[in-house]
Motif scaffolding. Structure first.
Motif, short mmCIF file in Angstrom:
data_model
loop_
_atom_site.label_atom_id
_atom_site.label_comp_id
_atom_site.label_asym_id
_atom_site.label_seq_id
_atom_site.Cartn_x
_atom_site.Cartn_y
_atom_site.Cartn_z
N PHE A 139 0.84 -1.20 0.00
CA PHE A 139 0.00 0.00 0.00
C PHE A 139 0.87 1.26 0.00
CE2 PHE A 139 -2.56 -3.38 1.76
CZ PHE A 139 -3.81 -3.18 1.21
N PRO A 140 0.89 2.00 -1.11
CA PRO A 140 1.78 3.18 -1.20
C PRO A 140 1.45 4.29 -0.22
CG PRO A 140 0.27 3.06 -3.08
CD PRO A 140 0.14 1.77 -2.36
N ASN A 141 0.21 4.35 0.27
CA ASN A 141 -0.18 5.43 1.18
C ASN A 141 -0.03 5.02 2.65
OD1 ASN A 141 -1.30 8.13 1.55
ND2 ASN A 141 -3.12 7.12 2.36
N LEU A 142 0.58 3.86 2.87
CA LEU A 142 0.70 3.32 4.22
C LEU A 142 2.13 3.47 4.73
CD1 LEU A 142 -0.77 1.70 6.50
CD2 LEU A 142 0.04 -0.38 5.34
N ARG A 143 2.26 4.00 5.94
CA ARG A 143 3.57 4.15 6.56
C ARG A 143 3.60 3.43 7.90
NH1 ARG A 143 5.02 10.59 5.80
NH2 ARG A 143 4.77 10.68 3.53
N HIS A 144 4.80 3.01 8.25
CA HIS A 144 4.99 2.36 9.55
C HIS A 144 5.30 3.42 10.59
CE1 HIS A 144 7.64 0.17 12.56
NE2 HIS A 144 6.48 -0.42 12.67
N SER A 145 4.58 3.40 11.69
CA SER A 145 4.84 4.31 12.80
C SER A 145 6.01 3.76 13.61
CB SER A 145 3.60 4.45 13.69
OG SER A 145 3.89 5.22 14.83
N VAL A 146 7.11 4.50 13.64
CA VAL A 146 8.31 4.06 14.35
C VAL A 146 8.19 4.44 15.82
CG1 VAL A 146 10.82 4.19 14.48
CG2 VAL A 146 9.67 4.33 12.25
N SER A 147 8.17 3.45 16.68
CA SER A 147 8.00 3.69 18.11
C SER A 147 9.33 4.06 18.77
CB SER A 147 7.45 2.44 18.80
OG SER A 147 6.18 2.11 18.31
N TYR A 148 9.21 4.71 19.91
CA TYR A 148 10.36 4.96 20.78
C TYR A 148 10.45 3.80 21.77
CZ TYR A 148 10.75 9.79 19.13
OH TYR A 148 10.93 10.91 18.35
N THR A 149 11.66 3.39 22.11
CA THR A 149 11.82 2.32 23.08
C THR A 149 13.10 2.49 23.88
OG1 THR A 149 11.88 -0.08 23.44
CG2 THR A 149 13.00 0.75 21.48
N ILE A 167 0.44 2.32 10.16
CA ILE A 167 0.32 1.01 10.78
C ILE A 167 1.19 1.01 12.02
CG2 ILE A 167 2.17 -0.11 9.42
CD1 ILE A 167 0.20 -2.58 9.34
N LEU A 168 0.60 0.67 13.15
CA LEU A 168 1.28 0.72 14.44
C LEU A 168 1.42 -0.68 15.00
CD1 LEU A 168 -0.61 3.47 14.17
CD2 LEU A 168 0.23 3.86 16.47
N ASP A 169 2.65 -1.07 15.23
CA ASP A 169 2.97 -2.39 15.78
C ASP A 169 3.20 -2.19 17.28
OD1 ASP A 169 4.23 -4.68 16.65
OD2 ASP A 169 5.91 -4.56 15.27
N ILE A 170 2.11 -2.30 18.07
CA ILE A 170 2.22 -1.98 19.50
C ILE A 170 1.51 -3.03 20.35
CG2 ILE A 170 2.44 0.50 19.09
CD1 ILE A 170 -0.44 0.86 19.82
N ASP A 171 1.76 -2.98 21.65
CA ASP A 171 1.19 -3.96 22.56
C ASP A 171 -0.25 -3.61 22.93
OD1 ASP A 171 2.12 -1.75 24.34
OD2 ASP A 171 1.28 -3.09 25.84
N CYS A 172 -0.88 -4.49 23.67
CA CYS A 172 -2.29 -4.32 24.04
C CYS A 172 -2.54 -3.09 24.90
CB CYS A 172 -2.80 -5.56 24.77
SG CYS A 172 -2.69 -7.08 23.82
#
Length: 205
Positions: A32-42, A102-107
């Motif tokens: 998906f060209p309009n989709l970006r990954h949200s880079v989290s701080y850790t 798109i956010l790859d995060i915990d519950c």
């Protein structure tokens, strides 16, 4: 077509560690060209091959605490002894510009976002079994046995959270899971409430 901008969609993906959500996210970004990954701080230590600013923003606990106090996170949580957070400024900017995230995060973080922002899409990724989850964690060879046991123990509690998500994807065969995630995103882009604003000058609803 009028100039009303479509608001960017938040796709929030959670899963027990080792279920494959990060790999799924990376795969779907290329589709998906309009989709970006949200880079989290850790605050956790980078794993082999991880790059600052691409996989995560790696910061110390003092800097993370400062960001929390300054209200710079849309959500943040402690997971497996480390802290993770999503930049509020980046999230708001992308949504206002019509960029999907798109956010790859915990519950914990997903629950915070659900209470703060409307229109998000919540997707939970499951392994085919706990035994398979353990095998994947063992094969990853990036964590100590103590850490692996902690992740397995926490997985049962995390899996119970799946009941309030919008979609559940079982990542047994990766290519099938990719197609299922792709189908979710396509369907959500066609939701009426997301399109009515930008179509209102062309059609009467």
């Amino acid at each position: 077509m009028n100039s009303t901008k479509r608001e960017g969609v938040l796709y929030v993906i959670s899963a027990p560690s080792g279920a494959g959500k990060t790999t799924l996210c990376k795969e779907i970004i290329d589709i998906f060209p309009n989709l970006r990954h949200s880079v989290s701080y850790t605050t956790r230590t980078p794993r082999n091959g991880e790059v600052h600013g691409r996989d995560y923003f790696f910061v110390g606990k003092e800097e993370f605490s400062r960001m929390v106090e300054a209200g710079e996170f849309a959500e943040w949580a402690e997971v497996h002894g480390n802290f993770y957070g999503t930049s509020l400024a980046v999230l708001k900017e992308c949504r206002s510009q019509g960029i999907d995230l798109i956010l790859d995060i915990d519950c914990q973080g997903a629950s915070q976002l659900k209470s703060r922002f409307e229109g998000g899409v919540y997707i939970f990724v499951l392994p085919p079994s706990i035994a398979e989850l353990r095998r994947r964690l063992d094969n990853r060879s990036s964590d100590s046995q103590e850490v692996i046991e902690r992740r397995i123990k926490n997985a049962s509690g995390e899996i119970k959270e799946a009941r309030w998500y919008d979609y559940i994807i079982v990542n047994d065969k990766f290519e099938v899971a990719v197609e299922q995630l792709k189908s979710v995103l396509i369907a959500e882009q066609c939701r009426a409430f997301r399109l009515l604003g930008s179509l209102s000058s062309t059609f009467e609803f």
